[in-house]
Motif scaffolding. Structure first.
Motif: not given
Length: 108
Positions: A14-33
């Motif tokens: 959603k507009p203005g939520r990029d940073e939150e989404v990116e942070a969530a995905f960065r955490t998920a990438v590390a957890a998935t790895h």
């Protein structure tokens, strides 16, 4: 022999939520790895041309590994964290390889 599975997931915040989404995905990438067996590639990208948002390129050792990821803790946590941050549901495309040309260059 089991064939690897390649997935492309698209994410539109959603507009203005990029940073939150990116942070969530960065955490998920590390957890998935760290947690998901059969993960051969799980790479986050920001779209810089075309549809805004993020793209995750994934490669799993098998369809079973992909299914396990979809039911795993890392994906569940990510889904819960971004549920109210996205314009549309996570877009998931599962690909069938069609190798051509050079064997090394024509397949993920």
């Amino acid at each position: 022999m089991t064939e690897p599975v390649v997935v492309v997931a698209t994410v539109v915040p959603k507009p203005g939520r990029d940073e939150e989404v990116e942070a969530a995905f960065r955490t998920a990438v590390a957890a998935t790895h760290a947690q998901d067996d059969g993960c051969e590639l799980y790479a986050l990208h920001r779209s810089v041309r075309g549809k805004e948002g993020f793209v995750v390129v994934e490669k799993w050792s098998s369809a079973d590994a992909l299914r396990a990821h979809g039911g795993g803790a890392a994906f569940a946590a990510l889904s819960a964290e971004v549920a109210d941050l996205l314009v549309e549901p996570l877009g998931v495309t599962v690909l069938q390889p069609l190798p051509a040309g050079d064997e090394e260059l024509g397949r993920l």
